[in-house]
Write a protein that holds these residues in place. Structure first.
Motif, short mmCIF file in Angstrom:
data_model
loop_
_atom_site.label_atom_id
_atom_site.label_comp_id
_atom_site.label_asym_id
_atom_site.label_seq_id
_atom_site.Cartn_x
_atom_site.Cartn_y
_atom_site.Cartn_z
N ARG A 113 12.24 80.74 56.19
CA ARG A 113 13.54 80.70 56.84
C ARG A 113 13.46 81.89 57.98
NH1 ARG A 113 16.05 81.88 52.42
NH2 ARG A 113 16.15 84.13 53.55
N ASP A 117 16.36 82.67 61.02
CA ASP A 117 17.20 83.75 60.55
C ASP A 117 17.08 84.98 62.31
OD1 ASP A 117 18.00 83.19 58.45
OD2 ASP A 117 16.17 84.79 57.24
N ALA A 120 18.78 82.56 65.01
CA ALA A 120 20.14 81.85 64.76
C ALA A 120 21.14 81.11 64.32
CB ALA A 120 21.22 83.23 65.87
N GLY A 122 21.77 77.27 63.21
CA GLY A 122 22.52 76.99 61.64
C GLY A 122 23.53 78.33 61.16
N THR A 123 23.94 78.04 59.63
CA THR A 123 24.24 78.26 59.15
C THR A 123 23.36 78.42 57.78
OG1 THR A 123 25.87 76.49 57.77
CG2 THR A 123 26.31 77.51 59.68
N ARG A 124 23.85 79.58 56.82
CA ARG A 124 22.78 80.39 55.87
C ARG A 124 22.79 78.63 54.72
NH1 ARG A 124 24.84 85.64 53.32
NH2 ARG A 124 24.67 87.01 54.91
N ALA A 125 23.55 77.18 54.47
CA ALA A 125 23.43 76.40 53.65
C ALA A 125 22.70 75.64 54.53
CB ALA A 125 24.86 75.52 53.44
N GLU A 126 22.95 75.34 55.54
CA GLU A 126 21.57 74.84 56.66
C GLU A 126 20.76 75.24 56.71
OE1 GLU A 126 25.16 72.93 60.50
OE2 GLU A 126 24.19 74.42 60.71
N ARG A 127 20.24 76.39 56.73
CA ARG A 127 19.34 76.94 56.96
C ARG A 127 18.05 76.40 55.72
NH1 ARG A 127 20.75 82.74 59.60
NH2 ARG A 127 22.14 81.89 61.34
#
Length: 317
Positions: A113, A117, A120, A122-127
């Protein structure tokens, strides 16, 4: 196919200094005037002995080393004009050692991931969902994301390295001896995985290896490198069936086959690989070449087309 990656007379020379003042006394010519083209969707195999400049050329392609001369053009744009962050999303690298290329203090999910990160994406859930997807692509399970690298075998670690490489959806992947540290049976699995991913994702590979038997299973075309220069470029089938350059012939003669009756006669190379700090005059291979003649030490042959799609730097052609 269009020119996807183009190297034009690329050189990489390292300064050699002496004394407290650091005065330049010589230069190591690690890469010495390399020109080649990689088409979109193909695999170019780059082979040669250890110390011939393959890995240095790989770092130059990736922008990890600044070239000393020439130009590298990627997707029609000079590498010097690419913003570094954009370039990192377009090209990635798989390293040789699956043990040292992964951070032992990070869990697998974090390793894969990390690129998402940094950019940046996607969102955390998407990552997290993307990590699970990538693990599935390389033949691992979502629960592996919570484990550490030491809990995996060498082949599994290299699958993790491949997943990390794919996280940013790159177009070009430079594979620097990606299977040389693995057992033969595991090598075959990783090669099949790379081929399958190429077909599924439309990837372009520069595949570096000293092992011609490995390259024969994955490369569409093969470039043979010696002392920082390209000696021969040809389609994979052509170069293995009818090598033109004496150096290519010698490399192929050392490849072992399961059937002793099919083993070709070994062509021994005399002496050691010359120093790139003081390369031979004329053809760099002539001191070790069994077919060298008067012209070879006097004049350096340039890479020229001897048949459609086949280029050779040798006075015999």
């Amino acid at each position: 196919m269009s020119a996807f990656l183009q190297l034009i007379d690329v050189g990489k020379h390292y300064r050699v200094t002496s004394g407290l003042l650091g005065l330049k006394i010589d230069a190591v010519r690690a890469v010495d005037g390399v020109s080649l083209t990689v088409s979109q969707g193909e695999t170019l195999g780059l082979v040669g002995e250890s110390g011939c400049g393959k890995s240095t050329l790989a770092r130059c392609i990736m922008g990890l080393e600044a070239i000393s001369s020439g130009n590298i053009v990627f997707q029609g744009r000079d590498m010097a004009d690419w913003p570094e962050k954009a370039l990192r999303r377009k090209m990635q690298m798989i390293f040789q050692d699956p043990y040292s290329s992964l951070n032992p203090r990070q869990k697998i999910g974090s390793i894969i991931r990390e690129g998402l990160d940094i950019h940046a994406i996607g969102t955390r859930a998407e990552r997290r969902a993307r990590v699970d997807e990538l693990l599935g692509l390389v033949g691992l399970r979502p629960e592996h994301a919570t484990r550490y690298p030491h809990e995996f075998s060498g082949g599994q670690r290299q699958r993790v390295a491949v997943a990390r490489t794919l996280a940013l959806d790159p177009d070009l992947i430079v594979c620097d001896e990606p299977v040389s540290a693995l057992d033969v049976s595991v090598q075959a699995q990783i090669l099949r995985l790379l081929r399958a991913l190429q077909g599924r994702l439309g990837l372009t590979y520069v595949f570096i290896s000293h092992d011609l038997s490995v390259v024969s299973h994955i490369a569409d075309r093969v470039a043979v490198m010696y002392l920082g220069r390209i000696m021969e470029i040809a389609p994979g089938a052509e170069i293995f069936a009818a090598p033109r350059h004496p150096y290519t012939e010698a490399l192929l003669s050392s490849v072992l086959t399961p059937d002793p009756a099919q083993q070709t006669k070994r062509i021994p190379l005399q002496g050691e690989l010359p120093s790139p700090m003081n390369p031979p005059s004329g053809c760099p291979f002539h001191p070790r070449c069994p077919k060298a003649f008067d012209r070879c030490p006097a004049q350096r042959p340039e890479l020229r087309e001897v048949a459609p799609g086949i280029q050779v730097a040798c006075w015999l052609h």
